[in-house]
Design a protein around this motif. Structure first.
Motif, PDB file in Angstrom:
ATOM      1  N   VAL A 104       0.811  -1.215   0.000  1.00  0.00           N
ATOM      2  CA  VAL A 104       0.000   0.000   0.000  1.00  0.00           C
ATOM      3  C   VAL A 104       0.849   1.271   0.000  1.00  0.00           C
ATOM      4  O   VAL A 104       0.440   2.303  -0.550  1.00  0.00           O
ATOM      5  CB  VAL A 104      -0.986  -0.019   1.192  1.00  0.00           C
ATOM      6  N   ASP A 105       2.033   1.209   0.589  1.00  0.00           N
ATOM      7  CA  ASP A 105       2.893   2.393   0.665  1.00  0.00           C
ATOM      8  C   ASP A 105       4.119   2.259  -0.241  1.00  0.00           C
ATOM      9  O   ASP A 105       5.193   2.788   0.073  1.00  0.00           O
ATOM     10  CB  ASP A 105       3.338   2.646   2.107  1.00  0.00           C
ATOM     11  N   ALA A 106       3.959   1.563  -1.358  1.00  0.00           N
ATOM     12  CA  ALA A 106       5.067   1.443  -2.307  1.00  0.00           C
ATOM     13  C   ALA A 106       5.462   2.823  -2.821  1.00  0.00           C
ATOM     14  O   ALA A 106       4.613   3.670  -3.089  1.00  0.00           O
ATOM     15  CB  ALA A 106       4.649   0.549  -3.471  1.00  0.00           C
ATOM     16  N   VAL A 107       6.765   3.062  -2.932  1.00  0.00           N
ATOM     17  CA  VAL A 107       7.291   4.356  -3.370  1.00  0.00           C
ATOM     18  C   VAL A 107       7.770   4.237  -4.801  1.00  0.00           C
ATOM     19  O   VAL A 107       8.475   3.289  -5.157  1.00  0.00           O
ATOM     20  CB  VAL A 107       8.462   4.808  -2.455  1.00  0.00           C
ATOM     21  N   GLY A 108       7.374   5.197  -5.648  1.00  0.00           N
ATOM     22  CA  GLY A 108       7.775   5.128  -7.051  1.00  0.00           C
ATOM     23  C   GLY A 108       7.579   6.441  -7.773  1.00  0.00           C
ATOM     24  O   GLY A 108       7.051   7.411  -7.223  1.00  0.00           O
ATOM     25  N   GLY A 109       8.032   6.483  -9.023  1.00  0.00           N
ATOM     26  CA  GLY A 109       7.895   7.679  -9.840  1.00  0.00           C
ATOM     27  C   GLY A 109       8.996   8.692  -9.578  1.00  0.00           C
ATOM     28  O   GLY A 109       9.873   8.493  -8.727  1.00  0.00           O
ATOM     29  N   GLU A 110       8.965   9.788 -10.328  1.00  0.00           N
ATOM     30  CA  GLU A 110       9.991  10.823 -10.204  1.00  0.00           C
ATOM     31  C   GLU A 110      10.027  11.452  -8.814  1.00  0.00           C
ATOM     32  O   GLU A 110      11.076  11.881  -8.345  1.00  0.00           O
ATOM     33  CB  GLU A 110       9.755  11.913 -11.251  1.00  0.00           C
ATOM     34  N   LEU A 111       8.859  11.522  -8.153  1.00  0.00           N
ATOM     35  CA  LEU A 111       8.781  12.185  -6.849  1.00  0.00           C
ATOM     36  C   LEU A 111       8.874  11.209  -5.679  1.00  0.00           C
ATOM     37  O   LEU A 111       8.665  11.617  -4.530  1.00  0.00           O
ATOM     38  CB  LEU A 111       7.471  12.970  -6.745  1.00  0.00           C
ATOM     39  N   ASN A 112       9.199   9.936  -5.980  1.00  0.00           N
ATOM     40  CA  ASN A 112       9.269   8.932  -4.908  1.00  0.00           C
ATOM     41  C   ASN A 112       8.016   8.989  -4.034  1.00  0.00           C
ATOM     42  O   ASN A 112       8.092   9.083  -2.809  1.00  0.00           O
ATOM     43  CB  ASN A 112      10.518   9.146  -4.046  1.00  0.00           C
TER      44      ASN A 112
END
Length: 368
Positions: A104-112
């Motif tokens: 649920v709290d996976a971090v991703g993308g340019e903005l983490n």
């Protein structure tokens, strides 16, 4: 004439429209008897799982997951499927991914950022509710240092701001730079809310950021946000005297813009009132600093007052640690007064005043 003759020959009647009504009724009856046309189902069979998630094709998503696709598999930009479901408000797919063990709290993308960040940025309350019910943490900061309440305030998603506070997020939660949701709203949003909402729910207008030392009112003035300025000054009674790191107060900033059309009349009345009060305060301090006789008598009186108050502290029936704390406060107060008002010439009177003060108060304390 020609049209009437042709119509009479066709319908057998000279009355205009006499033959059209039965025909229209028969056509309507035939249309009513026809079965409704089934909607054409779009063909999602060629979609990959990311595109199927984005378009809400849950059947195709189920098909691909059941065939072995890992719901936590990120793409080349470290974005997970739950991110794509959240940003597109695909609530059925969010539920399905969570059931299949999506982080649920996976971090991703340019903005983490987390999926909750993505849903918040788009204002998707339904997706936010689902993610937080699954344990998503709204206090996590993205690469810009912002938590979800800051993002909601920046984009004027008032309902989300209220929801986060209702779920226990501190309305004065600061981002990496010390900005609060109230500061972001005052800087970015020209509408009445969420500034009014945040103030109603207990946001502190006196908070300052780490970088500039600005309050929410500083930011509203810098943005020339008339609505936020009016709300902060007139509704919350925000202080006009808090200096930022450059020494600028909201009062000085507004005074420099006197006559600007974006400052309301009631705000200017409040500014004039605060300016008068500030001027009176400065005149009193100026009098204390420049009146030699008043300063002399103040210098003489300070030791007498200090010893009197110290005697009261020692006579109070309380713990010694509290007495020492009160004595420390007295020392800090008189030290500050001495630095502000007395020069070296007046400080030369201090030993004599200190010598006489105990002698003046000793009989009274003995009598007590």
């Amino acid at each position: 004439m020609y049209q009437s003759a042709c119509q009479a020959a066709t319908t057998g009647s000279c009355v205009p429209g006499a033959g059209q009504q039965p025909d229209n009724e028969r056509q309507s009856a035939l249309i009513a008897q026809q079965p409704p046309t089934a909607p054409v189902e779009p063909d999602y069979s060629g979609f990959d799982i990311v595109k199927a998630t984005q378009y809400g094709a849950i059947a195709r998503v189920r098909e691909l997951v059941e065939s072995g696709w890992d719901v936590n598999q990120p793409d080349s930009e470290t974005v997970t499927l739950l991110h794509w479901a959240a940003i597109n408000n695909r609530r059925d797919i969010i539920r399905y991914f969570l059931e299949k063990g999506a982080t649920v709290d996976a971090v991703g993308g340019e903005l983490n950022a987390t999926p909750l960040h993505w849903a918040t940025r788009q204002g998707h309350l339904g997706a936010v509710v689902l993610l937080m019910a699954a344990g998503a943490d709204p206090r996590i900061r993205d690469a810009e240092g912002c938590s979800c309440i800051h993002i909601a305030a920046q984009f004027a998603h008032t309902a989300l701001v209220a929801y986060f506070i209702a779920k226990g997020v501190d309305p004065d939660l600061q981002d990496r730079g010390g900005m609060t949701a109230l500061m972001w709203a005052a800087w970015k949003v020209c509408a009445l809310d969420p500034v009014r909402l945040l103030l109603t729910l207990g946001a502190n207008p006196a908070m300052v950021d780490y970088t500039h030392g600005n309050t929410a009112l500083h930011w509203a003035i810098l943005a020339r946000n008339a609505t936020a300025i009016s709300t902060l000054v007139l509704k919350s009674k925000a202080s006009l005297d808090v200096p930022n790191l450059r020494g600028e107060t909201p009062l000085s900033m507004l005074e420099s813009q006197t006559g600007a059309i974006w400052i309301g009349a009631k705000v200017m009345d409040r500014v004039k009132e605060a300016a008068l009060t500030s001027q009176q305060r400065r005149s009193l301090l100026s009098k204390l600093r420049h009146d030699k006789r008043l300063r002399w008598w103040s210098m003489v009186a300070c030791p007498f007052t200090a010893f009197y108050l110290a005697g009261i502290v020692f006579s109070v029936n309380t713990l010694y640690i509290i007495k020492f704390f009160l004595l420390g406060c007295l020392y800090a107060i008189f030290h500050t007064i001495g630095k502000a008002l007395f020069d070296e010439h007046l400080m030369a009177l201090l030993p004599l005043s200190v010598y006489l003060a105990p002698k003046a108060w000793f009989p009274f304390h003995v009598a007590d």
